[in-house]
Structures are given as structure tokens and as C-alpha cells.
Design a protein around this motif. Structure first.
Motif, short mmCIF file in Angstrom:
data_model
loop_
_atom_site.label_atom_id
_atom_site.label_comp_id
_atom_site.label_asym_id
_atom_site.label_seq_id
_atom_site.Cartn_x
_atom_site.Cartn_y
_atom_site.Cartn_z
N ASP A 237 0.84 -1.20 0.00
CA ASP A 237 0.00 0.00 0.00
C ASP A 237 0.87 1.26 0.00
N ALA A 238 1.87 1.23 0.86
CA ALA A 238 2.72 2.42 0.99
C ALA A 238 3.38 2.75 -0.34
N GLU A 239 3.91 1.74 -1.02
CA GLU A 239 4.54 1.98 -2.31
C GLU A 239 3.52 2.48 -3.33
N LYS A 240 2.30 1.90 -3.26
CA LYS A 240 1.26 2.31 -4.21
C LYS A 240 0.88 3.77 -3.99
N TRP A 241 0.62 4.13 -2.73
CA TRP A 241 0.20 5.51 -2.46
C TRP A 241 1.33 6.50 -2.80
N HIS A 242 2.55 6.09 -2.52
CA HIS A 242 3.68 6.98 -2.82
C HIS A 242 3.79 7.22 -4.32
N THR A 243 3.59 6.15 -5.08
CA THR A 243 3.66 6.27 -6.55
C THR A 243 2.52 7.12 -7.07
N GLN A 244 1.31 6.89 -6.54
CA GLN A 244 0.16 7.66 -6.99
C GLN A 244 0.32 9.14 -6.68
N HIS A 245 0.90 9.40 -5.55
CA HIS A 245 1.12 10.82 -5.21
C HIS A 245 2.06 11.47 -6.23
N GLN A 246 3.10 10.74 -6.62
CA GLN A 246 4.06 11.30 -7.55
C GLN A 246 3.47 11.52 -8.94
N SER A 247 2.51 10.67 -9.29
CA SER A 247 1.97 10.73 -10.65
C SER A 247 0.69 11.55 -10.75
N SER A 248 0.17 12.03 -9.63
CA SER A 248 -1.09 12.76 -9.64
C SER A 248 -0.84 14.25 -9.56
N VAL A 249 -1.94 15.00 -9.65
CA VAL A 249 -1.86 16.45 -9.56
C VAL A 249 -1.40 16.89 -8.19
N GLU A 250 -1.49 15.99 -7.21
CA GLU A 250 -1.07 16.35 -5.85
C GLU A 250 0.38 16.81 -5.79
N SER A 251 1.21 16.12 -6.58
CA SER A 251 2.64 16.45 -6.52
C SER A 251 2.90 17.86 -7.03
N VAL A 252 2.02 18.34 -7.93
CA VAL A 252 2.15 19.70 -8.43
C VAL A 252 1.88 20.71 -7.33
N LEU A 253 0.98 20.32 -6.41
CA LEU A 253 0.60 21.22 -5.35
C LEU A 253 1.55 21.17 -4.15
N ASP A 254 2.48 20.20 -4.14
CA ASP A 254 3.46 20.14 -3.05
C ASP A 254 4.33 21.39 -3.05
#
Length: 1357
Positions: free
Chosen positions: A1099-1116
Motif C-alpha cells: 500500500d505504501a509503495e502504491k500511495w507513494h507512486t500515486q502521489h508522484q503521478s497525480s496532480v497532488e505532486s504539483v501542489l506540493d
């Protein structure tokens, strides 16, 4: 001629002699008394004070070099020479009428004819037509005015050294004298191209230029000229010779000493004090170096090598210091009452003066012979001079024969193949002729040795011969050397050698150590014979001769008066060759099997030690001087300093360097201080010569041949202008200069100037002085500018030493008490606690507050109390996300650095603080029974619950207008909550992570609480992660018009209402959560750490990857780690859990940006703090430091990490140390290591901490005093209470290091718990970490970043 007061009274046969006298001495100094039938009266008395040479009455360093040059060595190349200060022709020695030269053997009596004793036939001579007075005129006319300054023009001196010979003489411009002298010469006998045709550029007497000594009748240039045996016509001696030949007598038996020498001394209290002080400082320094400065991590071996070389250098200083502790006591000279001015002796000595020469010019050798000939002798002492000419020069032979029977020319020996030391063989050839084998030599026979450039003073014999009367076992009397061509104030080769002649030899005289120096000494002939005459097995015959005499129990005495003056080599190549020969000669002896002092019979242990110190000094010079050059280069370019700089190091180095300066510059005369400095300069110039000489001497043991190279003097020195030895000094100077330039650039552009790099810059200046002076000497000149350069260099070296010590004290890191900082940090968290406080609460000025909130019944939260206020810019609000983040960070710190909490005795306090937080968090969520559900199907079906979760307590709108003590707060405190059914995944995940991390802390001590916390953590994570529609942030559920669109990041609509007003006191606009996947990964990694369930890791690897590939990372926010941006910490936890390079790279990318930044988003302030332009708070710097500390420890100690790691750990010692060191630099900045003033940014800790912190309780006076905006917030006075352990917010990006200590009008003094936890964790890591900040000072080299974590650094944008 006689002296009458200050007048010179002359009786001569013609007015021409008066003219001659007036031309020489001046008309005012001469009285004409008429003529006599026999011409001038016999004998020319010593002149009055006007012409007396006072050069030797003073230190040769401080009288103008022209004086001893022109008077002490005034020689006559044609006949009876002039002595020091004038001509003295003793009637007892010569019986010549004025105007009569030596006319040859036909005019000699039988005894005088022995002066030209030669195998074969005697030579014929003839009159030269030049009388004694004329010769004196000619001799003195050759020299300049003694008061004329030689240092006139650099260009002329440089030209002179490179090809124009010595400066011309005769600056007096006495044309009358010139005309008189030209008429005095009978030139009919002189033919040929020139007396010094091999050196056509040398300037000599113009009367002799173009003249050549004619060959004698029947002369054969290959004939051998030998010296007659001493008393060769004595029947006693002849009988001894016959008996020795028949084997009836053994003259080699050791002599019997009827009178033995008793050496006396007295303690020099000042010298003894300096000696003991130095050794006390040395002992302390070595203890500190060994025990406290070698912890250099990977560079420890380098530090040990430098320490060993330091010890080597200290031994030579210690040996030199031995010579300062006592002074020899000599008996006063006894003067002869019957012969005023002459000293008395007990025995009728006969002095055999040997002058070895080879290719030296007649001009140079003639001065030496004449000075020795004119020297005054004690009454009853006889003298014979032997010119031992290996060059077989007929000019010198002719000249000697013209000088008279006391000067004997010896030449024509056959040089043996492979002969090593020509000088020794030359001397021994003459000695074996004077003292035939088998003949017993009486104790009254003395030998004096003078090099062909050493001109004796007129009183040389008077001051030296009487010292033999102290005992029959006095074998040698030494005198120091000085040089007429010494560049006063610019003696970069240390020819003057004040430290040796004035101090080392002074001490040797005390200890009875014979350190023969090859010239200007007398030796008892029977001692000489017992030593085997002059040693021929080494290039340094003087060193070996002293050792041979010592082992045969002979004593040496030292005359501390300059009684002769010579000529030092000036051309660079000759200087190097001379010192190389000395060095190789010492090594030859030590490395030989027969003559090494290690095994030589007859030497005591102390004597062996002293003779070995000569070689040891060369070894130390060859090793320590290049080390002295290399150390600053290594520091500047590689960033490696050879010691751990600490307070102990600063104390020890300061004491040691000061005491070393005292002992090396100890002087009995203040004027010696500057000349003593040239010893250091010369050693730093000659180190490469010593290296080569050591190598060649070592190679000679393997069969390579070492040859004797004479040091060219006079005009001969101009024949060799090879400057090949300069290349190493050019390279050294250029390397030091380039390093200084690049290092200065590095310091000016780096985070701070107070580093070991700064010390190394000062060091380069110090080290550049000697090679620069050498290059100046060679290419610019040896005159005024060199003297000026030496003075500047002398001042620079002193200032550099002082500056280095000052920088050392500024660089050395103050040792901060991290344990105390940790205790203080818990004081701060207590000061933010609300609810019902215990009676023994640690913060005495706090009492219970916010303990009676409204009762929330739907959902059934009840009265939510406890926890901490968020503070910062939201005052008394209690916001859940930063609270959960704070708890997780405190638990993480306790898990990673447990030993630190044990060391600071704060483990229980940390656990109780965590319990305050988890108890509060557990009050913030209640099950939403109306929702929940299941996901999956069949056996993979999983159920979950939804929860109501509180995200804020307090009214931001009302809170902004209130100021006072927390216990007086009486405003409404609404509870803001929502359900995970419509979002809240970020809040639920963060609470889950906080509970899990806290559970791990108490897993062993409180299993019941552990199980409860873990159960809630699992349920909250399931609620946040299983239902896809729940995966939203808590703030995404509010479509308020004044917030940015979370999906498109569009700007807020115009004309909107303020956020807090629109949401009736909610601060969601200030705590806007921009991502949820990083929160889910955060919770999953902590659950994996606690349960080892691979599902959580997936799960942790999945969520970490999704964060990197989603619009969320733009908002970091770029390179920020806080409650809203957790992705970088997730990368670290995943790197630990999986050891996969992608996660290592991810966290390293983050740390690389912080550590290696050179501008852009993250930059360094002038004083060294790394600051993020997107969030310039101290909190962000400390959060990054915490991650660097955790990761640095992980990659160093992963092999002993948690047991569930299945992969091979990633290890990188270099990166580990760099990350930890960077953490140290940033934490130290907060604690006061940020400026020269050292201001702390932590309340109540260090120097000048913030005293007006923006905090309710600290700014208010204790009850019952009132507390309002005017009385507290806007009061310019410091807070009534100290807020220990609170790290302030700090200045913004623009202000850099400029901090405003005020409660109002600035955000600099704001404090908050979630801003403090990263700082607390970083301090805890440092409190546990091995090593110290001292080691981290290695990291400021030019190439350091390229070799550690900054290789391939990301761009600065």
C-alpha cells in the motif's frame, strides 16, 4: 714609521715615500721626519684608531658587510700583505728593507730556504721592485669605502650575480694613489694574457690585470712541491724517524695527559625556563593530539601521519632547546705584560696553518694567506703557513715563494681513482709530509685549518691558542664563521646561521660535544694524528673529524667571537650544492658500517645521540617541510584538515605554538630575532635539496657513487648558473598561490568564513613566504627590494601565526549540551499543554486552561480536553493535522534515537508527552455508524468503518482579537469536524500514523495501550484507504469561494468573503491540505514498521507512486517536509523498508537539494543556514535536518536495523557522515553557532537567546496581574517568563540572518509545537551520534561536494 698620537711618523729616504704615505693615509695623518741612509726604518707599526678595524668588535650581522669585507680581509697579492686594520711586519719575522721584495733562494739563509722545499730543484726568484709600503697601498686601494652601501640597485646586483662578477673596487677615486702605484710596479717581468684568464669578468687590482707570474727557470709544472717535516733538521726527530722505521718505537700510542681539562658551566635560568615551558606545552599538546584530535573518521590515518611528523619536528626543537639551559664558563685570557696587546701562553706552540685550495682565484686565496701571515702571535709562538694547492697553479706557487720562508707551497699530489673528498686528501697529503709516519708529535704542535675564502682577523691566534693551555686533552679550538658578502636583512639561505653559531655551538661547548665546522679552527697535532688526520670516507670531513676526536676522549673549546670572515656562495646552484654536500656527507657516515655513530667504539650514549641528531635534522627537514606545504593544499582542495578542531585543540595548539615561538626565537640579543627567522626560511627553501640528498645517500649504499663538489667562491662562483633546483619551488609557490585564490573564492561564496578553510588560507600565506623570497632573490634582485620583501615576509609570518590562532578559537566548535536542549524542548511542549494540569507541573507559571469546553453530543464527542494549542499564527486553536504530525515526529525521534533519551534522562518524559498527545487524539474520532461498508469480494472482502473526526477546536475569528493568560481564556471554542464518508482521509491517515508510531514506543512497556492504539490506527487507516470515494482531504469537502480550486489550482474568485468569516471561525484556509496520497503512504509505512505486514508495504509503495503521478505532486511545496507535505519522509521510510535504490535516490535528491544548494529554491544565508524560499522558517530547516540525521544513521547502521529487512542494506559511509555533519551545522546555527556573536534562536538557551517570544503565557505576568495587548503583546520589555526550548520561527527569506526580537510587528518570534518537533528530533539524533562536530569541519574543501553527496547535483532552479 711610528704612530705619534693619531699621526703616522715616517722616516724615509725620499719625498716620494712621503707622497706614497700621504696618498694612503692622508696628509693630516703623516709626519715627515726626513730620510736615512738605509731608507725606511724596519717595521710598519699598527695604525691608530683611524684605521683600526672594529668589524670584529661587533656582531657581524649588524655591522655593515662592507667593513669586514674591505678591512678585515685586505690582502696583498704581491708581497707582504696588510692585516686587519693595517699592515704589520714584525721585525722578528722578516728582515727586509723597504722597497725590497723577496728575491729568491739566493737571498735566503739555510733555514729560510726550507720554505721552498721541493722534490727536485728549488725555484728561482727575483725582485718585483715593490716595497712593503707600496704593497700596503696597493692592497688597500683594491677595496671600496667601508661605509659605501652595497645595496644600491637590484638590477645591477642581479646582473653582477649572473655574469659581471664582483663589484669593482677602488671607489675611493684616489687618482694620486693610482699614479703613484703605477710608477711603483716593475712590469718588465710580467707577460701573458692575464692572471685570472679563466674568469675574465672578475675585477681585481687594475695594476695586476693583464699580468702573469712568469715561470721559474727550468720549471716543470708537473713537479711535486712538498712540505718539509717539522724540525726536519732536528737530530732528535731524525732519530725518532729511524727508530720508527726499524719498529723500535710506536708513535701511535695514545698520548698521556699530564694536565686534564676541567669544563665549567653555569645554569641559564631564562633559557632553562623557556626549555621547561616548551616541554610542558609539548607534553600537553601531544596528550590532546593523541586523545582528542584523531577522531577524523575516514581520514584518521591521515591525521596519524601528520601527528607523527609533528613529533619528528618537535624532537629537533627539543634538541635545539637543550643548548639554551646552560652557559660555558671560560677562564679569562692572560695578557703578556712584557708585550702589551699580546696574550700569554704556557707553552712554545708552533702553529701549522693549512689552507687547502683547488680552483679558487689567487685574488681570493691571497687575502686568506696574508691575513694569516699578518696575524699577531702570543710571545714565543711560531707559525708556518702551507698553501695546499690541488690545482697546481704556478701563479700561486710563485706568489708564495715571493712572500717569504713562512709561506710554503704544497702541490703535485696524485689523486687516487674514486677519491671522494678532495679537501681531506689534500690536507692529509700535506700533514703526512709535515708529520712523517712513526714520528711522535709533541703537544706543542698545533694545526690550523682555513678554507680558501676565510680571512682571519689580526687577533685570531691571540684569542684561540691560549685555550689549549687549559689541558693537554684539549684537542680542538673552534671559532664561528661570518661572511663579507652576507646580505644583511636578506640572508634567505641563512649563511650567517646565528642559531648555530650563537646558540647551538654555545650549548655544545657546555656538553663537551665536538661539532667541527671545517674551517677557522685549531687542532692539536697529536690529536689530529690519533684521529687518523682528516677523514676521507665522507663528504663532510669536519663532522667525521669531530666524532673521531670525541671517541678518543679529546675535548673541544669554542671561542664565541667572530675571528675570521669568509665568502658565502651567492649563486643559487652553488648554495644548493653546498647544502646537498653537507646532507649527503652526514648520511654517508650514519649509513656506513664502519663509521656510523650507532656502533663507533669510544662514544657514550649521549655522544652517539648528539652525532645522530645531525642526520635526524636533515630527515625531519625533508619530511616536515613538504608536509607544511601540503596540509593547506589538502584542506583547501579536499576539505580534509589533519586534526579535529575542538576547544582542547585550540588550547593545546595556542600553548604549544607560543612556547615553540619562544624557544626558537630565544635570543640573548634582541637584534638576533630577525636573523633567527632566516633559519626557518632557509629550511623551507632547502627541503627539496635535503630530499634529493637523502635519496642519493641512500642510493649510494647500493653502489651509486657520490662525488665531492667544491663550493665555488669568488669569481669562480659565476661559472655555474644552473637554476634547475628552482622548479620545485616554482611549483610550490604557484600551487599555494592558486590554492589561496580558489580558497578565498570558496570562503567568500560559502556559508561561513569561520572554517578550517579560513585557517588554511592563512597557512598558505605563511607557506608562500620562503619560495617567494627565493624567486625574488633569483629573478628580481638581492638588494633593497629583497631586504624589504624579507621584512614584509617576517611581519606576514608573525601576523599569519597570530591570525591562525585567533581563527582556531573562532572555528573550534562550542560544545553544546544537547541533553539540556532536549529537556528544554519538553518544557516548551508542556508550556503549550491545555486541560487540567497536574499539581507538580513543570511550568510553574502555567495553570490549567481550556479545561471546560462545550459538550458535543452529536456525534458523542463529549467534552474534548487536553492536548496542546497549535499557537504560531493561530493562537489558541487546536488544529488536528499539525498535532498528529507533532506526535508522530516525537515518537519517530524516540524510536530512532533511544540512547539519546536515555542519555538525557528524558525517556519517561517523552513517553508521558506522547500519552498526552495520543489521549487527546483518541478523543477526536468517533465511529460514524450511519456509514461504513465493505470492499472486495469473496475471501478478499474487507469491511471498514467510517469515522467522525475533529479537525479544529477554537474560533479563529474571535481568537485573533484576544491576548492574555490561557487560564483566563473565556471565549467560545467551537468544534469543527467531518466524516470520512465524504473525505477526511488525510486527517484519518495522520492520526493513524501518530497512534502507530506512539504504539511502537510503548510496545514493550505497556502492551495493553499498545494494542488499543494499534487497533484504532488500523481502523482509521482502513476508513481512509478502502473506500475510494473517501480519499479526499478534509479541506476538499468545502467549496468555499475564497480558497484556490484544489483540482485546477486556479486563483480564488474575486469579491469573496474572508475564509474565517465565511466558515464562522474555521482556519481551514490556513491549514489547507493539498494532498491525501502522501498521508495514506505515511500511515501505511508506519503500520508496516509495526506489523511487518507486506500488505501495508505494498500500500505504501502504491500511495507513494500515486502521489508522484497525480496532480497532488504539483501542489506540493518544493522540498518542504511538514504536516501537509510528507512525501520526502515517505521516501526515507520506504528506502529503509525495501533498500530499493529508487527510494534511496528519492530521499537523497531531497537532501542533496538542501545540503548542496548554491541558490534557487534553497540557498544558504551568509552565516550558513539553509533556507527554503517557499517556506523560510527555521522549522523547515530543522525538519530537513531531522531527515538528514535519520537517513545518515540508517545508511551507516542499517545492518543492525529492524529484523524484517530482507534485502542487503544500502551502505554509504561518506554520505552518512556528510548528512550528519550537515545536521550538526544547521542545529548549531539554531543554538548560537551562526555568527561571530553566536546568538541563539532557542528560548533560554545559549548566548543572547530571543527574549520577546510571541507566546501568551510567557509574555504575561503571573496572576493576579492583568495581561492585555498593551501590557504584553506591545510591551517592548522582555517576557516575564523564559520559554525554554522554544525554537522561534526565524526571519523570512529576504532578511536572511537578520532577526527581530519583538513580539509584535514581525513573525520572527512566533513559536509552535509542530515547528519544534523537527528541531527536537535533530538534537536527539546528534545527542546519540558518534563523533562530534569537530570532524565536520573537514567538509569545506573546493572539491568536497564533488566527492560526497553533491556529485551530479540537481540544477539550482
Amino acid at each position: 714609521m711610528r704612530t705619534v698620537g693619531q699621526l703616522l711618523e715616517i722616516s724615509c729616504e725620499s719625498p716620494r715615500d712621503l707622497e706614497l704615505s700621504e696618498a694612503l693615509f692622508g696628509p693630516e695623518a703623516v709626519r715627515f721626519t726626513g730620510t736615512t741612509a738605509s731608507g725606511c726604518k724596519k717595521g710598519i707599526p699598527v695604525m691608530g684608531d683611524r684605521y683600526h678595524n672594529h668589524a670584529y668588535d661587533h656582531d657581524p650581522y649588524y655591522d655593515h658587510p662592507a667593513e669586514p669585507n674591505r678591512f678585515a680581509s685586505s690582502g696583498d697579492l704581491s708581497g707582504s700583505g696588510s692585516g686587519s686594520g693595517g699592515s704589520y711586519i714584525d721585525p722578528r719575522d722578516r728582515d727586509l728593507e723597504a722597497g725590497d721584495g723577496y728575491s729568491g733562494p739566493e737571498d735566503m739563509d739555510e733555514k729560510s730556504q726550507t720554505a721552498s722545499y721541493r722534490s727536485g730543484k728549488r725555484g728561482a726568484g727575483g725582485k718585483d721592485g715593490l716595497g712593503s709600503l707600496a704593497r700596503l697601498v696597493e692592497a688597500l686601494d683594491r677595496y671600496d669605502d667601508p661605509h659605501t652601501d652595497d645595496y644600491t640597485d637590484d638590477s645591477s646586483v642581479a646582473t653582477e650575480l649572473l655574469g659581471k662578477g664582483q663589484k669593482g673596487r677602488g671607489k675611493r677615486g684616489n687618482r694620486k694613489m693610482d699614479s703613484l702605484m703605477s710608477s711603483s710596479y716593475d712590469t718588465s717581468e710580467y707577460t701573458g694574457s692575464g692572471i685570472l684568464s679563466s674568469y675574465p669578468t672578475s675585477e681585481m687590482n687594475p695594476k695586476l690585470r693583464g699580468k702573469e707570474v712568469p715561470k721559474l727557470e727550468g720549471e716543470d709544472e708537473e713537479e711535486v712541491y712538498v712540505a718539509p717535516p717539522f724540525h726536519y733538521d732536528s737530530p732528535e726527530v731524525l732519530t725518532e724517524m729511524e727508530r720508527a722505521e726499524m719498529g723500535e718505537d710506536d708513535a701511535t700510542e695514545a698520548p698521556v695527559f699530564e694536565k686534564k681539562f676541567k669544563r665549567r658551566m653555569r645554569i641559564n635560568l631564562t633559557g632553562l625556563f623557556v626549555f621547561l615551558l616548551y616541554h610542558g606545552a609539548l607534553g600537553f599538546y601531544l596528550w590532546v593530539r593523541i586523545t582528542k584530535t584523531l577522531g577524523l573518521g575516514p581520514y584518521t590515518a591521515y591525521g596519524i601521519v601528520i601527528l607523527v611528523l609533528e613529533i619528528f619536528g618537535a624532537t629537533t626543537t627539543s634538541i635545539y632547546g637543550m643548548n639554551l639551559v646552560a652557559d660555558p664558563v671560560h677562564e679569562p685570557l692572560q695578557y703578556d705584560e712584557d708585550n702589551p696587546g699580546l696574550t700569554k701562553v704556557e707553552h712554545m706552540y708552533h702553529v701549522r696553518v693549512l689552507i687547502p685550495c683547488y680552483k679558487e682565484s689567487l685574488e681570493l686565496v691571497g687575502k686568506v694567506v696574508q691575513a694569516l701571515y699578518n696575524g699577531l702571535l702570543p710571545d714565543g709562538v711560531a707559525r708556518t703557513i702551507y698553501l695546499c694547492d690541488d690545482g697546481k697553479d704556478p701563479k700561486k706557487r710563485k706568489w708564495c715563494e715571493q712572500m717569504g720562508p713562512e709561506i710554503i707551497y704544497v702541490s703535485g699530489r696524485t689523486r687516487e681513482p674514486g677519491e671522494m673528498n678532495g679537501k681531506s686528501c689534500n690536507l692529509n697529503n700535506c700533514l703526512n709530509q709535515i708529520y712523517p709516519p712513526g714520528v711522535r708529535i709533541p703537544k706543542t704542535e698545533l694545526v690550523a685549518i682555513f678554507d680558501a675564502d676565510q680571512v682571519a682577523n689580526i687577533d685570531f691566534y691571540l684569542k684561540t691558542i691560549p685555550l689549549f693551555d687549559a689541558g693537554d686533552d684539549v684537542g680542538m679550538v673552534l671559532s664561528p664563521q661570518c661572511f663579507h658578502n652576507l646580505y644583511v636583512g636578506a640572508d634567505i639561505f641563512n649563511h650567517g646561521n646565528i642559531n648555530f653559531w650563537e646558540y647551538a655551538q654555545h650549548g655544545y661547548d657546555v656538553y663537551g660535544f665536538i661539532s667541527c665546522t671545517g674551517t677557522n679552527f685549531l687542532i692539536r697535532s697529536n690529536a689530529y694524528q690519533q684521529a687518523g688526520w682528516t677523514p676521507t670516507y665522507t663528504l663532510t670531513e669536519d663532522y667525521a673529524l669531530g666524532m673521531e676526536l670525541t671517541r678518543h676522549k679529546w675535548h673541544c673549546r669554542y671561542v664565541e667571537e667572530y675571528l675570521a670572515i669568509g665568502e658565502a656562495p651567492e649563486q643559487i646552484r652553488n648554495c644548493f650544492q653546498q647544502r646537498s654536500r653537507w646532507c649527503k656527507g652526514h648520511f654517508q657516515i650514519v649509513m656506513s658500517s664502519e663509521h656510523t655513530p650507532f656502533f663507533m667504539e669510544g662514544l657514550s650514549f649521549f655522544q652517539r645521540f648528539m652525532y645522530l641528531t645531525g642526520v635526524w635534522a636533515y630527515i625531519v627537514g625533508a619530511l616536515t617541510t613538504p608536509m607544511f606545504i601540503v596540509i593547506p593544499l589538502v584542506t583547501i582542495w579536499a576539505g580534509v584538515f589533519p586534526i579535529v578542531v575542538s576547544m582542547w585543540a585550540a588550547i593545546a595548539l595556542t600553548a604549544y605554538l607560543c612556547c615553540q615561538f619562544l624557544i626558537l626565537n630565544y635570543s640573548r640579543k634582541r637584534k638576533h630575532t630577525f636573523p633567527l627567522w632566516f633559519n626557518w626560511v632557509a629550511n623551507n627553501i632547502l627541503w627539496w635539496t635535503f630530499v634529493k640528498a637523502c635519496w642519493r645517500a641512500a642510493a649510494s649504499t647500493c653502489g651509486q657513487t657520490i662525488t665531492f663538489k667544491t663550493t665555488l667562491k669568488g669569481t669562480g662562483r659565476l661559472a655555474n648558473s644552473n637554476l634547475g633546483d628552482l622548479w620545485i619551488h616554482v611549483i610550490s609557490f604557484c600551487a599555494l598561490l592558486a590554492s589561496f585564490g580558489f580558497g578565498l573564492w570558496k570562503v567568500c561564496t560559502g556559508p561561513t568564513v569561520i572554517t578550517t578553510l579560513s585557517i588554511s588560507l592563512v597557512w598558505t600565506v605563511y607557506a608562500m613566504v620562503p619560495p617567494y623570497l627565493l624567486l625574488h632573490y633569483t629573478y628580481i634582485g638581492t638588494g633593497t627590494t629583497l631586504r624589504l620583501a624579507c621584512k614584509i615576509g617576517y611581519i606576514l609570518t608573525i601576523l599569519a601565526g597570530i591570525c591562525a590562532i585567533i581563527l582556531l578559537w573562532l572555528v573550534y566548535p562550542q560544545q553544546y549540551n544537547y541533553s539540556q536542549v532536549m529537556k528544554d524542548s519538553f518544557f516548551f511542549s508542556d508550556s503549550q499543554q491545555v486541560g487540567t494540569l497536574p499539581a507538580n507541573f513543570d511550568v510553574s507559571w502555567r495553570s490549567s486552561a481550556l479545561a471546560n469546553p462545550p459538550n458535543v453530543t452529536k456525534p458523542a464527542f463529549g467534552k474534548i480536553t487536553g492536548g496542546w494549542i497549535t499557537n504560531g499564527n493561530v493562537g489558541t486553536l487546536q488544529v488536528t493535522l499539525p498535532t498528529a504530525f507533532s506526535i508522530t515526529m516525537m515518537a519517530w525521534s524516540l524510536l530512532e534515537f533511544p540512547n539519546s533519551y536515555v542519555k538525557s534522562n528524558t525517556t519517561l518524559k517523552a513517553q508521558s508527552t506522547l500519552k498526552v498527545g495520543t489521549d487527546y487524539l483518541q478523543k477526536l474520532y468517533k465511529q460514524d455508524t450511519a456509514h461504513g461498508g465493505k470492499v472486495g469480494s469473496g475471501s478478499n472482502q474487507v469491511s471498514y468503518n467510517d469515522y467522525y473526526i475533529v479537525y479544529q477546536i477554537g474560533n479563529w475569528t474571535a481568537d485573533k482579537s484576544w491576548w492574555g493568560r490561557l487560564d483566563t481564556y473565556n471565549l467560545d471554542r467551537p468544534v469543527f469536524y467531518n466524516t470520512t464518508y465524504v473525505g477526511m482521509a488525510d486527517v484519518a491517515a495522520q492520526i493513524s500514523a501518530a497512534l502507530t508510531a506512539s504504539a511502537l514506543v510503548i510496545q514493550e512497556t505497556d502492551p495493553t495501550q499498545y494494542n488499543k492504539l494499534m487497533a484504532d490506527a488500523v481502523n482509521l487507516y482502513a476508513s481512509a484507504s478502502l473506500n475510494e470515494k473517501n480519499r479526499y482531504t478534509y479541506s476538499a469537502g468545502f467549496n468555499y469561494p475564497c480558497a484556490a480550486n484544489l483540482q485546477t489550482n486556479a486563483a480564488p474568485a474575486t469579491g469573496c468573503k474572508p475564509v474565517d468569516s465565511y466558515f464562522n471561525g474555521s482556519a481551514v484556509g490556513l491549514f489547507n491540505s493539498t494532498s491525501v496520497y502522501d498521508d495514506l503512504a505515511w500511515a501505511a509505512t508506519w503500520l508496516y514498521k509495526a506489523t511487518h505486514d507486506p500488505g501495508y508495504l505494498a500500500d505504501a509503495e502504491k500511495w507513494h507512486t500515486q502521489h508522484q503521478s497525480s496532480v497532488e505532486s504539483v501542489l506540493d511545496t518544493a522540498y518542504v517536509f511538514n504536516w501537509n507535505d510528507l512525501t520526502w519522509a515517505n521516501g526515507l521510510l520506504l528506502a529503509e523498508a525495501t533498500d530499493q535504490m529508487q527510494y534511496h535516490y528519492y530521499i537523497q535528491q531531497y537532501l542533496q537539494r538542501w545540503v548542496c544548494t548554491s541558490g534557487g529554491i534553497i540557498a544558504y544565508t551568509d552565516n550558513g543556514r539553509a533556507v527554503n524560499s517557499q517556506d523560510p522558517s527555521f522549522a523547515q530547516t530543522m525538519n530537513a535536518a531531522f531527515l538528514a540525521m535519520v537517513y545518515g544513521q540508517k545508511i551507516q547502521y542499517m545492518k543492525s536495523a529492524l529484523p524484517y529487512e530482507a534485502t542487503t542494506p544500502f551502505m554509504d559511509e561518506a554520505k552518512s557522515q556528510r548528512y550528519i555533519c550537515w545536521t550538526r551545522t544547521q542545529v548549531r546555527y539554531m543554538l548560537g553557532g551562526n555568527t561571530l556573536a553566536g546568538r541563539s534562536f532557542v528560548g533560554g538557551f545559549g548566548h543572547a537567546p530571543p527574549s520577546r517570544i510571541h507566546d501568551y503565557g510567557a509574555s504575561c505576568r503571573s496572576a493576579p496581574a492583568s495581561c492585555t495587548y498593551l501590557e504584553a503583546l506591545y510591551n517592548p520589555d522582555p517576557n516575564p517568563h523564559v520559554l525554554y526550548g522554544a525554537m522561534v520561527n526565524g526571519p523570512d527569506y529576504v532578511n536572511g540572518d537578520f532577526f527581530t526580537d519583538a513580539r509584535a510587528g514581525t513573525n520572527d518570534t512566533y513559536v509552535a509545537l509542530d515547528w519544534n518537533v523537527g528541531f527536537q528530533g535533530a538534537v536527539a539524533g546528534l545527542n546519540q551520534a558518534s563523533g562530534s562536530y569537530d570532524q565536520c569541519l573537514q567538509g569545506f574543501g573546493i572539491f568536497t561536494q564533488d566527492t560526497a553527496i553533491c556529485a551530479g547535483a540537481v540544477s539550482s532552479t
